[in-house]
Design an enzyme around this catalytic site. Structure first.
Site, short mmCIF file in Angstrom:
data_model
loop_
_atom_site.label_atom_id
_atom_site.label_comp_id
_atom_site.label_asym_id
_atom_site.label_seq_id
_atom_site.Cartn_x
_atom_site.Cartn_y
_atom_site.Cartn_z
N TYR A 132 44.74 88.88 32.45
CA TYR A 132 46.20 88.80 32.49
C TYR A 132 46.82 90.20 32.41
O TYR A 132 47.74 90.54 33.16
CB TYR A 132 46.63 87.93 31.31
CG TYR A 132 48.07 87.94 30.89
CD1 TYR A 132 49.00 87.13 31.52
CD2 TYR A 132 48.49 88.72 29.81
CE1 TYR A 132 50.32 87.09 31.10
CE2 TYR A 132 49.80 88.70 29.38
CZ TYR A 132 50.72 87.88 30.03
OH TYR A 132 52.02 87.85 29.60
N LYS A 183 49.14 92.06 35.09
CA LYS A 183 50.49 92.57 34.78
C LYS A 183 50.60 94.06 35.14
O LYS A 183 51.65 94.52 35.59
CB LYS A 183 50.80 92.37 33.29
CG LYS A 183 51.00 90.91 32.89
CD LYS A 183 52.25 90.29 33.51
CE LYS A 183 52.60 88.96 32.87
NZ LYS A 183 53.74 88.31 33.54
N1 LIG Z 1 55.90 84.58 25.44
C1 LIG Z 1 55.50 85.83 25.29
O1 LIG Z 1 55.14 86.28 24.18
C2 LIG Z 1 55.44 86.76 26.48
C3 LIG Z 1 55.18 88.12 26.25
C4 LIG Z 1 55.12 88.99 27.33
C5 LIG Z 1 55.33 88.51 28.61
N2 LIG Z 1 55.58 87.19 28.80
C6 LIG Z 1 55.76 86.74 30.18
O2 LIG Z 1 56.96 86.00 30.29
C7 LIG Z 1 56.79 85.00 31.28
C8 LIG Z 1 57.11 83.63 30.73
O3 LIG Z 1 56.32 83.37 29.60
P1 LIG Z 1 56.66 82.16 28.61
O4 LIG Z 1 56.04 82.49 27.31
O5 LIG Z 1 58.12 81.86 28.68
O6 LIG Z 1 55.81 80.97 29.26
P2 LIG Z 1 56.03 79.39 29.21
O7 LIG Z 1 54.69 78.79 29.31
O8 LIG Z 1 56.90 79.03 28.06
O9 LIG Z 1 56.80 79.15 30.56
C9 LIG Z 1 56.15 79.36 31.75
C10 LIG Z 1 56.58 78.28 32.74
O10 LIG Z 1 55.84 78.52 33.94
C11 LIG Z 1 55.35 77.30 34.44
N3 LIG Z 1 54.16 77.58 35.23
C12 LIG Z 1 52.90 77.80 34.79
N4 LIG Z 1 52.08 78.02 35.83
C13 LIG Z 1 52.85 77.94 36.96
C14 LIG Z 1 52.57 78.08 38.34
N5 LIG Z 1 51.35 78.32 38.77
N6 LIG Z 1 53.60 77.93 39.21
C15 LIG Z 1 54.86 77.66 38.78
N7 LIG Z 1 55.17 77.52 37.47
C16 LIG Z 1 54.17 77.67 36.57
C17 LIG Z 1 55.08 76.45 33.21
O11 LIG Z 1 55.07 75.07 33.52
C18 LIG Z 1 56.24 76.85 32.29
O12 LIG Z 1 57.36 76.02 32.45
C19 LIG Z 1 55.37 85.15 31.80
O13 LIG Z 1 55.38 86.02 32.92
C20 LIG Z 1 54.68 85.82 30.66
O14 LIG Z 1 53.53 86.55 31.06
C21 LIG Z 1 55.64 86.30 27.78
#
Ligand SMILES: NC(=O)c1ccc[n+]([C@@H]2O[C@H](COP(=O)([O-])OP(=O)(O)OC[C@H]3O[C@@H](n4cnc5c(N)ncnc54)[C@H](O)[C@@H]3O)[C@@H](O)[C@H]2O)c1
Length: 261
Positions: free
Chosen positions: A153, A157
């Site tokens: 991952y 990124k």
């Molecule tokens: N939560 C954290 O701590 C964090 C930290 C750094 C970066 N991020 C990034 O933020 C973004 C969102 O993370 P989050 O924690 O809100 O995730 P989340 O799981 O809460 O939401 C992600 C959404 O994406 C959907 N999804 C998953 N695979 C998919 C696919 N192949 N096609 C379409 N939709 C898909 C899921 O159903 C979900 O609704 C991501 O890019 C993640 O890498 C999150």
């Protein structure tokens, strides 16, 4: 109302950071296409937007599926007349160490996290450059900058940061700005955090000591930064990586405390 009359697509927009972003864009006037692989999540987010008086439609499918990507972009154009903003938010991480990560895991994490963003960006460039205006915001992570585990991952990124720069330089002359927002830990119900919380219900409170602001992030903190970069207020910001991490990567506060007492 920075997005009045604008059309946005948010990938993985059903929940978490994507859901908060879709709702904020809509609250500021955008018509939003909520892409998600999970139909119920996409529909819940659309219902929340419409219930609040906004405009939204769901587009169900994986960002890895070229047909689904094409359908989401076509829906935005057919129903709302344009694509002004793309937020590449969907990502996948399943393996926390290299030792755990088989080649198939590596490929799956790259397919969603990096290739999916490429597919969506490639598809929106035609409508955006035709209208001579567009903003793409890629959601990165502090994992692109330092080791925090989840190596496939993290590498994806880091690749997304490079893709951000390629898009910024190649599409900038045609009116399309591309930037990245790199969050630190954000309290969401994504699969990694759910697993970590099952192991340790106080995980977010424990992690807070690493954050100079004294807490982990909220989805709304990230949505605010995304909306800034997507808006005309950021008209001269192109190719930037806005780290939104409460100061986590600004320094080694916990180490400094151990060093200096
Ligand atoms: N939560 C954290 O701590 C964090 C930290 C750094 C970066 N991020 C990034 O933020 C973004 C969102 O993370 P989050 O924690 O809100 O995730 P989340 O799981 O809460 O939401 C992600 C959404 O994406 C959907 N999804 C998953 N695979 C998919 C696919 N192949 N096609 C379409 N939709 C898909 C899921 O159903 C979900 O609704 C991501 O890019 C993640 O890498 C999150």
């Amino acid at each position: 109302m920075r997005f009045r009359g604008r059309v946005a697509i948010v990938t993985g927009g059903g929940e978490g950071i994507g859901g908060a972003t879709a709702q904020r864009l809509a609250a500021e006037g955008a018509a939003v296409v909520v892409n998600d692989i999970d139909a119920a999540r996409a529909e819940r987010c659309v219902a929340a937007i419409v219930g609040a008086g906004g405009q939204a439609m769901a587009s169900v499918g994986s960002v890895t599926d070229e047909e689904a990507v094409g359908a989401a972009v076509a829906l935005a154009v057919a129903r709302f007349g344009a694509v002004d903003v793309l937020v590449n938010n969907a990502a996948l991480t399943t393996r926390s160490t290299l030792a755990d990560c088989a080649p198939a895991d590596w490929d799956r994490e790259f397919a969603v996290t990096l290739r999916g963003a490429f597919l969506f960006a490639r598809k929106v460039l035609a409508p955006m450059t035709t209208q001579g205006r567009g903003a793409i915001v890629n959601i990165g992570s502090v994992n692109a900058l330092m080791y925090f585990g989840n190596p496939a991952y993290s590498a994806a990124k880091a690749g997304l940061l490079s893709l951000t720069r390629s898009l910024a330089v190649e599409a900038g002359p045609r009116g399309v700005r591309t930037n990245m927002v790199s969050p630190g830990s954000v309290r969401t119900a994504n699969p990694s955090w759910t697993a970590r919380q099952q192991r340790d219900p106080a995980i977010f409170e424990k992690l807070a000591r690493w954050y100079p602001v004294g807490r982990v992030g909220r989805p709304e903190d990230i949505a605010a930064a995304i909306c800034f970069l997507a808006s005309d207020e950021a008209a001269f910001v192109n190719g930037a990586n806005l780290v939104v991490d409460g100061g986590l990567t600004a320094g080694m506060g916990v180490m400094a405390h151990e060093l200096n007492g």
